[in-house]
Design an enzyme around this catalytic site. Structure first.
Site, PDB file in Angstrom:
ATOM      1  N   ASP A   1      -9.880  -7.663   7.139  1.00 52.94           N
ATOM      2  CA  ASP A   1      -8.965  -6.641   6.600  1.00 52.94           C
ATOM      3  C   ASP A   1      -9.665  -5.861   5.487  1.00 52.94           C
ATOM      4  O   ASP A   1      -9.735  -4.631   5.552  1.00 52.94           O
ATOM      5  CB  ASP A   1      -7.640  -7.264   6.135  1.00 52.94           C
ATOM      6  CG  ASP A   1      -6.725  -6.205   5.534  1.00 52.94           C
ATOM      7  OD1 ASP A   1      -6.168  -5.399   6.303  1.00 52.94           O
ATOM      8  OD2 ASP A   1      -6.606  -6.151   4.295  1.00 52.94           O
TER       9      ASP A   1
ATOM     10  N   SER B   1      11.754   0.639   6.999  1.00 46.76           N
ATOM     11  CA  SER B   1      11.128  -0.656   6.753  1.00 46.76           C
ATOM     12  C   SER B   1      12.193  -1.722   7.007  1.00 46.76           C
ATOM     13  O   SER B   1      13.345  -1.547   6.605  1.00 46.76           O
ATOM     14  CB  SER B   1      10.636  -0.712   5.290  1.00 46.76           C
ATOM     15  OG  SER B   1       9.571  -1.591   5.147  1.00 46.76           O
TER      16      SER B   1
ATOM     17  N   LYS C   1      -5.410   1.864   7.960  1.00 50.88           N
ATOM     18  CA  LYS C   1      -6.444   1.065   8.615  1.00 50.88           C
ATOM     19  C   LYS C   1      -5.975  -0.379   8.710  1.00 50.88           C
ATOM     20  O   LYS C   1      -5.206  -0.810   7.841  1.00 50.88           O
ATOM     21  CB  LYS C   1      -7.777   1.151   7.871  1.00 50.88           C
ATOM     22  CG  LYS C   1      -7.735   0.951   6.372  1.00 50.88           C
ATOM     23  CD  LYS C   1      -7.416  -0.328   5.730  1.00 50.88           C
ATOM     24  CE  LYS C   1      -8.047  -1.603   6.113  1.00 50.88           C
ATOM     25  NZ  LYS C   1      -7.712  -2.726   5.175  1.00 50.88           N
TER      26      LYS C   1
ATOM     27  N   ILE D   1       0.825  -1.214   0.000  1.00 56.53           N
ATOM     28  CA  ILE D   1       0.000   0.000   0.000  1.00 56.53           C
ATOM     29  C   ILE D   1       0.858   1.263   0.000  1.00 56.53           C
ATOM     30  O   ILE D   1       0.474   2.274  -0.590  1.00 56.53           O
ATOM     31  CB  ILE D   1      -1.008  -0.005   1.187  1.00 56.53           C
ATOM     32  CG1 ILE D   1      -2.126   1.000   0.928  1.00 56.53           C
ATOM     33  CG2 ILE D   1      -0.338   0.278   2.525  1.00 56.53           C
ATOM     34  CD1 ILE D   1      -2.944   0.730  -0.308  1.00 56.53           C
TER      35      ILE D   1
HETATM   36  P1  NAP Z   1       2.444  -5.527   3.012  1.00 59.81           P
HETATM   37  O1  NAP Z   1       2.625  -5.412   1.540  1.00 59.81           O
HETATM   38  O2  NAP Z   1       2.665  -6.837   3.653  1.00 59.81           O
HETATM   39  O3  NAP Z   1       3.371  -4.439   3.677  1.00 59.81           O
HETATM   40  C1  NAP Z   1       3.490  -4.291   5.054  1.00 59.81           C
HETATM   41  C2  NAP Z   1       4.859  -3.745   5.339  1.00 59.81           C
HETATM   42  O4  NAP Z   1       4.979  -3.544   6.751  1.00 59.81           O
HETATM   43  C3  NAP Z   1       5.977  -4.698   4.940  1.00 59.81           C
HETATM   44  O5  NAP Z   1       6.567  -4.268   3.741  1.00 59.81           O
HETATM   45  C4  NAP Z   1       6.944  -4.627   6.117  1.00 59.81           C
HETATM   46  O6  NAP Z   1       8.212  -4.159   5.734  1.00 59.81           O
HETATM   47  C5  NAP Z   1       6.348  -3.541   7.000  1.00 59.81           C
HETATM   48  N1  NAP Z   1       6.667  -3.776   8.394  1.00 59.81           N
HETATM   49  C6  NAP Z   1       6.490  -4.915   9.113  1.00 59.81           C
HETATM   50  N2  NAP Z   1       6.990  -4.744  10.364  1.00 59.81           N
HETATM   51  C7  NAP Z   1       7.480  -3.481  10.412  1.00 59.81           C
HETATM   52  C8  NAP Z   1       8.127  -2.709  11.400  1.00 59.81           C
HETATM   53  N3  NAP Z   1       8.371  -3.201  12.621  1.00 59.81           N
HETATM   54  N4  NAP Z   1       8.507  -1.440  11.090  1.00 59.81           N
HETATM   55  C9  NAP Z   1       8.291  -0.935   9.884  1.00 59.81           C
HETATM   56  N5  NAP Z   1       7.667  -1.612   8.897  1.00 59.81           N
HETATM   57  C10 NAP Z   1       7.270  -2.869   9.155  1.00 59.81           C
HETATM   58  O7  NAP Z   1       0.985  -5.058   3.451  1.00 59.81           O
HETATM   59  P2  NAP Z   1       0.086  -3.909   2.805  1.00 59.81           P
HETATM   60  O8  NAP Z   1      -0.857  -4.500   1.854  1.00 59.81           O
HETATM   61  O9  NAP Z   1       0.933  -2.781   2.344  1.00 59.81           O
HETATM   62  O10 NAP Z   1      -0.779  -3.518   4.077  1.00 59.81           O
HETATM   63  C11 NAP Z   1      -0.267  -2.726   5.109  1.00 59.81           C
HETATM   64  C12 NAP Z   1      -1.432  -2.043   5.794  1.00 59.81           C
HETATM   65  O11 NAP Z   1      -2.117  -1.259   4.816  1.00 59.81           O
HETATM   66  C13 NAP Z   1      -2.456  -3.031   6.365  1.00 59.81           C
HETATM   67  O12 NAP Z   1      -2.937  -2.560   7.594  1.00 59.81           O
HETATM   68  C14 NAP Z   1      -3.566  -3.027   5.323  1.00 59.81           C
HETATM   69  O13 NAP Z   1      -4.837  -3.264   5.899  1.00 59.81           O
HETATM   70  C15 NAP Z   1      -3.483  -1.611   4.815  1.00 59.81           C
HETATM   71  N6  NAP Z   1      -4.017  -1.465   3.468  1.00 59.81           N
HETATM   72  C16 NAP Z   1      -3.608  -2.294   2.459  1.00 59.81           C
HETATM   73  C17 NAP Z   1      -4.183  -2.164   1.197  1.00 59.81           C
HETATM   74  C18 NAP Z   1      -3.774  -3.021   0.016  1.00 59.81           C
HETATM   75  O14 NAP Z   1      -4.419  -2.938  -1.034  1.00 59.81           O
HETATM   76  N7  NAP Z   1      -2.718  -3.822   0.100  1.00 59.81           N
HETATM   77  C19 NAP Z   1      -5.164  -1.218   0.969  1.00 59.81           C
HETATM   78  C20 NAP Z   1      -5.509  -0.365   1.985  1.00 59.81           C
HETATM   79  C21 NAP Z   1      -4.932  -0.504   3.233  1.00 59.81           C
HETATM   80  P3  NAP Z   1       9.403  -5.111   5.197  1.00 59.81           P
HETATM   81  O15 NAP Z   1       8.847  -5.799   3.981  1.00 59.81           O
HETATM   82  O16 NAP Z   1      10.472  -4.133   4.892  1.00 59.81           O
HETATM   83  O17 NAP Z   1       9.720  -6.065   6.301  1.00 59.81           O
END
Ligand code: NAP
Length: 308
Positions: A168, A36, A90, A14
């Site tokens: 989610d 990150s 969120k 995201i």
């Molecule tokens: P994601 O691709 O798995 O990314 C999450 C990121 O969090 C990972 O890249 C990870 O970084 C990072 N992270 C984990 N532990 C951390 C820490 N201690 N300090 C800093 N960063 C850390 O997940 P995502 O889809 O982006 O979703 C993240 C959030 O956005 C969720 O709450 C989700 O509900 C929300 N969201 C997602 C979407 C969507 O379409 N994907 C849409 C709206 C909202 P590393 O890879 O560097 O370890």
């Protein structure tokens, strides 16, 4: 006015898909750095954690947390302790008490805290709220069904406690209905389906009730293949409103009345800037509370293991 010096924490899907382009297009912000654990952003100072980032860049005024929900609280707390304004993806945390604690801290320190709900910024949400305002609502059906393998590939955190599973995306639908329907909505019944190898549900059915006994049904399913559904269907005494495509399209009695390009994250960053300048909070937990209630009171069934 000089741009807000901002850092992104958590450089995942995201952050790259939405936050970076929205920040690049908004002159109210300057992206100073990112933190990150494993990812780096080309051309931007990148650090493995927020502690190192804030030590190296004391000029940072605000952080935008795009990390997984399970780590959100500790990072947000640290940022507030360092007197930084905070914007939360969120869901705003893993538990209600985490967010209550952040609210207290932000208020005490007079810092901005923004619990974002991107789906509330979808183009048809405010028009739907306005259309419904003068009408009597008879029933609401939410159908939020998507293929987790398409939309969340490799996101193991979703299946771990605090990752919410199908809630989610489901919480996005709840964020919309808690904006457009009369309040309060209370949970009457919930059934949650947990894969035998996961800590969070892959599907859920909720029955909610609004003022005057208004029936609200919600079906969430991560196992959808073929056409995907992000629909909210509302019967009123004066016609039927259908919000589809996650709230970006609106039909009234079958006639399309709203459809507009996606500006969800552009709108979120437009909202955050005045919160920072005026040191205000915007934290609405109505959708998050309904999810917590479903986990607290919902019946559970065990279904086939989820193998990605
Ligand atoms: P994601 O691709 O798995 O990314 C999450 C990121 O969090 C990972 O890249 C990870 O970084 C990072 N992270 C984990 N532990 C951390 C820490 N201690 N300090 C800093 N960063 C850390 O997940 P995502 O889809 O982006 O979703 C993240 C959030 O956005 C969720 O709450 C989700 O509900 C929300 N969201 C997602 C979407 C969507 O379409 N994907 C849409 C709206 C909202 P590393 O890879 O560097 O370890």
């Amino acid at each position: 006015m000089s741009p807000i010096q901002l850092a992104i924490i958590g450089l995942g899907k995201i952050a790259r898909d939405q936050h970076l382009p929205s920040l690049a297009a908004n002159p109210n912000y300057h992206l100073v750095a990112v933190a990150s654990p494993h990812n780096k952003l080309d051309g931007t100072p990148s650090y493995p954690n927020i502690e190192t980032l804030l030590r190296e860049h004391p000029e940072i005024e605000a952080v935008s947390l795009c990390c997984t929900p399970q780590v959100r609280y500790e990072i947000a707390r640290y940022a507030l302790e360092q007197n930084k304004h905070v914007m939360l993806e969120k869901p705003p945390g893993a538990t209600l008490n985490e967010v209550a604690g952040l609210v207290d801290m932000a208020q005490q320190r007079q810092l901005a805290l923004f619990a974002t709900w991107h789906s509330r910024e979808a183009a048809a949400v405010e028009p739907a709220r306005e259309w419904l305002a003068g009408r009597t609502i008879r029933s609401v059906q939410v159908t939020w069904k998507e293929d987790v393998r398409v939309w969340h590939p490799g996101q193991a955190w979703i299946w771990k406690a605090g990752g919410l599973g199908v809630f989610d995306p489901g919480i996005n639908a709840l964020s919309i209905i808690t904006r457009i329907l009369p309040q309060p909505l209370v949970l009457k019944d919930a059934e949650l389906h947990f894969p035998s190898n996961c800590e969070t549900p892959i599907a859920a059915e909720l029955t909610l009730q609004g003022p005057g006994g208004l029936p609200v049904r919600a079906e969430f399913d991560f196992r959808q293949t073929g056409p995907q559904s992000w629909d909210i269907d509302i019967e009123t005494d004066d016609g039927r409103l259908l919000l589809s495509k996650g709230g970006s399209v609106m039909h009234v009695d079958g006639k399309q009345t709203v459809s507009a390009p996606d500006r969800e994250y552009a709108n979120l960053y437009a909202r955050f800037a005045p919160l920072v300048r005026e040191r205000r909070l915007d934290v609405d937990l109505a959708a998050f509370r309904l999810v917590a209630d479903a986990f607290m009171c919902g019946r559970r069934s065990v279904v086939d293991p989820f193998i990605e």
